[in-house]
Design an enzyme around this catalytic site. Structure first.
Site, short mmCIF file in Angstrom:
data_model
loop_
_atom_site.label_atom_id
_atom_site.label_comp_id
_atom_site.label_asym_id
_atom_site.label_seq_id
_atom_site.Cartn_x
_atom_site.Cartn_y
_atom_site.Cartn_z
CG LEU A 13 75.87 16.96 32.24
CD1 LEU A 13 75.61 18.17 31.33
CD2 LEU A 13 76.78 17.35 33.40
CE LYS A 41 62.57 10.00 24.86
NZ LYS A 41 63.53 9.77 23.78
CG ASN A 181 61.53 3.17 19.62
OD1 ASN A 181 60.82 2.24 20.02
ND2 ASN A 181 62.60 3.57 20.30
CG ASN A 202 63.58 2.44 6.55
OD1 ASN A 202 64.20 2.65 5.51
ND2 ASN A 202 63.76 1.35 7.28
CG ASP A 224 75.56 10.43 17.93
OD1 ASP A 224 74.76 9.51 18.22
OD2 ASP A 224 76.11 11.14 18.78
CG ASP A 230 64.86 13.00 22.51
OD1 ASP A 230 63.87 12.26 22.70
OD2 ASP A 230 65.90 12.91 23.16
#
Length: 284
Positions: A13, A41, A181, A202, A224, A230
């Protein structure tokens, strides 16, 4: 035919604060009133895959608190099968997220019930899936055990190696696709058949047997970035059986669209929005 995806992962949460600028170490900043939204996730990726058109089952754990009931309902409301989601004593997972006016964020996660994820209730779902999707907000040993079941059954194993930092040597040898990432890529040096590095605005960089290619993202004015990675992973899993190139383009497009919606848990676009954006951007 819809892809059968099983997600073994976390539910949290999220409490989200919007700030003018992310605080530096030791700095106090003023933020907005907090917004409380479903996240984690695993949950984010499951919802993204389901909205993209996959048949999704979820294996995980929530606490016996109000947050657990809310998180379970969020999955079912999005068409995710929760037969493998168990309730354990204690609190559900939680996260605190700060987001600045440029859409960048910082996230602190408290695992809660995610430490108790077990596979007993979801073993058949894992074995019956075309694609198993994993992340590391659950114990790495549990993720590796799930990957072993899926590989034995002939499924494709996709792992989002996030958060990074643990020993993933055993898991790395069991996965087909690693999603990281740029920061995580510097720490994950294990050889895998398919390696996908997300690059934010990108797009993504893919490395496979035929070399490395760059896949662009749709151009958007992000508000945001929470949850965009995810959404990328969930859509990648949903589209993977339709070809690597198509899956990467769809995932990049979906990840970009996710940045147009505040919060992480409910930002995933549906299949129609993804396809329309791909056509508009000539990303096919």
């Amino acid at each position: 035919m819809a892809t059968g995806v099983c997600v073994v992962g976390s539910l949290n949460l999220d409490t989200v604060f919007t700030v003018a600028a992310l605080p530096a170490p030791g700095e106090t900043v003023l933020g907005s009133a907090p917004a409380t939204v479903p996240g984690g996730k695993g949950g984010n990726q499951a919802v993204a895959a389901a909205r993209a058109g996959a048949q999704v089952c979820f294996v995980g754990a929530v606490g016996d608190d109000d947050a657990g009931a809310l998180l379970r309902r969020h999955l079912t409301d999005n068409g995710v099968d929760t037969a493998g989601l168990v309730t354990v004593p204690g609190p559900s997972g939680a996260a605190v997220i700060t987001v600045d006016t440029a859409g960048q964020n910082t996230i602190v996660v408290v695992p809660g019930a995610n430490r108790a994820v077990a596979l007993d209730a979801g073993r058949d779902a894992i074995a019956g899936a075309q694609v198993l999707l994993l992340q590391l907000e659950i114990p790495i040993a549990t993720a590796a055990a799930a990957a072993r079941i899926a590989r034995t059954a002939g499924a494709t194993v996709i792992a989002n190696i996030s958060p990074s930092g643990g020993d993933v040597t055993e898991l790395a040898g069991l996965i087909d696709v690693a999603v990281v990432n740029e920061t995580e890529a510097a720490q994950f040096d294990h050889p895998v058949p398919h390696r996908v590095v997300t690059l934010g605005a990108n797009g993504a960089r893919y490395t496979g047997a035929d070399g490395t290619v760059h896949v662009p993202a749709a151009v958007v004015d992000a508000i945001d970035t929470s949850g965009a990675g995810d959404v990328f992973a969930g859509v990648l899993a949903a589209e993977w059986p339709n070809g690597v190139a198509h899956a990467l383009r769809a995932a990049c497009t979906a990840g970009a669209l996710a940045t147009l919606v505040p919060g992480a848990g409910d930002c995933a676009p549906d299949a129609t929005a993804i396809n329309e954006a791909m056509e508009k951007s000539h990303i096919q």
